[in-house]
Design a protein around this motif. Structure first.
Motif, PDB file in Angstrom:
ATOM      1  N   THR A  29       0.835  -1.200   0.000  1.00 49.05           N
ATOM      2  CA  THR A  29       0.000   0.000   0.000  1.00 49.05           C
ATOM      3  C   THR A  29       0.872   1.253   0.000  1.00 49.05           C
ATOM      4  OG1 THR A  29      -0.153   0.225   2.406  1.00 49.05           O
ATOM      5  CG2 THR A  29      -1.814  -1.193   1.314  1.00 49.05           C
ATOM      6  N   TYR A  30       0.267   2.354  -0.428  1.00 53.42           N
ATOM      7  CA  TYR A  30       0.975   3.632  -0.390  1.00 53.42           C
ATOM      8  C   TYR A  30       1.468   3.909   1.027  1.00 53.42           C
ATOM      9  CZ  TYR A  30      -0.912   4.603  -5.020  1.00 53.42           C
ATOM     10  OH  TYR A  30      -1.215   4.536  -6.357  1.00 53.42           O
ATOM     11  N   ARG A  43      -1.593  13.075   1.844  1.00 54.42           N
ATOM     12  CA  ARG A  43      -1.830  13.220   0.405  1.00 54.42           C
ATOM     13  C   ARG A  43      -0.632  13.854  -0.311  1.00 54.42           C
ATOM     14  NH1 ARG A  43      -5.753   9.994  -1.186  1.00 54.42           N
ATOM     15  NH2 ARG A  43      -7.535  10.080   0.175  1.00 54.42           N
ATOM     16  N   CYS A  50       4.333   9.282  -5.883  1.00 55.33           N
ATOM     17  CA  CYS A  50       3.929   8.961  -7.260  1.00 55.33           C
ATOM     18  C   CYS A  50       4.940   9.481  -8.262  1.00 55.33           C
ATOM     19  CB  CYS A  50       2.532   9.489  -7.550  1.00 55.33           C
ATOM     20  SG  CYS A  50       1.252   8.584  -6.649  1.00 55.33           S
ATOM     21  N   ARG A  74      -3.986   1.144  -3.164  1.00 50.59           N
ATOM     22  CA  ARG A  74      -4.763   1.713  -2.058  1.00 50.59           C
ATOM     23  C   ARG A  74      -5.118   0.595  -1.085  1.00 50.59           C
ATOM     24  NH1 ARG A  74      -8.170   4.503  -6.580  1.00 50.59           N
ATOM     25  NH2 ARG A  74      -9.089   2.427  -6.622  1.00 50.59           N
ATOM     26  N   GLY A  81      -3.845   4.042  -7.380  1.00 51.24           N
ATOM     27  CA  GLY A  81      -4.600   5.286  -7.343  1.00 51.24           C
ATOM     28  C   GLY A  81      -4.751   5.926  -8.703  1.00 51.24           C
ATOM     29  N   GLN A  82      -5.428   7.043  -8.712  1.00 52.13           N
ATOM     30  CA  GLN A  82      -5.765   7.768  -9.930  1.00 52.13           C
ATOM     31  C   GLN A  82      -4.540   8.061 -10.794  1.00 52.13           C
ATOM     32  OE1 GLN A  82      -7.896  11.415  -9.228  1.00 52.13           O
ATOM     33  NE2 GLN A  82      -7.616  12.128 -11.310  1.00 52.13           N
TER      34      GLN A  82
END
Length: 122
Positions: A29-30, A43, A50, A74, A81-82
């Motif tokens: 996971t991040y 964030r 990223c 995630r 993620g996006q």
């Protein structure tokens, strides 16, 4: 690489963590990856991570290695993620939804490439 990415983590250190995860046939996971790098999740730190992941994958492509950023997911649904979807999905011919069964199938396929490659390289 951006200054923010360079300040967050060394791409080689990130790469080493991702190769270890791939060799163990596991996503990460991040939050877990940020923790391994000595950071708590936020964030802004995730966005900086990223940028580092982009560098890691660009260098992997130059070495004809499978991408590694697809292993970073995630916690909520086990999907990238996006940023991954916007930057990488189309290069694999995927234009579907970023969540749900079809997204999970494409991610599992791409993760399997990394798992197989790095397990065989051990």
């Amino acid at each position: 690489m951006s200054a923010a990415a360079g300040a967050l983590a060394d791409p080689e250190e990130v790469r080493a963590h991702l190769i270890a995860a791939a060799g163990a046939r596991q996503s990460i996971t991040y939050s877990e990856l940020l923790g391994l790098l000595g950071h708590s999740f936020s964030r802004p730190k995730m966005r900086a991570l990223c940028a580092v992941l982009t560098t890691v994958d660009e260098e992997a492509a130059a070495r004809s290695e499978p991408e590694l950023a697809v292993l970073v997911v995630r916690q909520s649904d086990g999907l990238p993620g996006q940023g991954w979807w916007v930057g990488c999905a189309a290069q694999h011919g995927y234009r579907g939804p970023w969540e749900g069964p079809s997204a999970k199938r494409v991610i599992k396929r791409l993760q399997a490439r990394a798992f197989d490659y790095w397990q065989a390289s051990r």
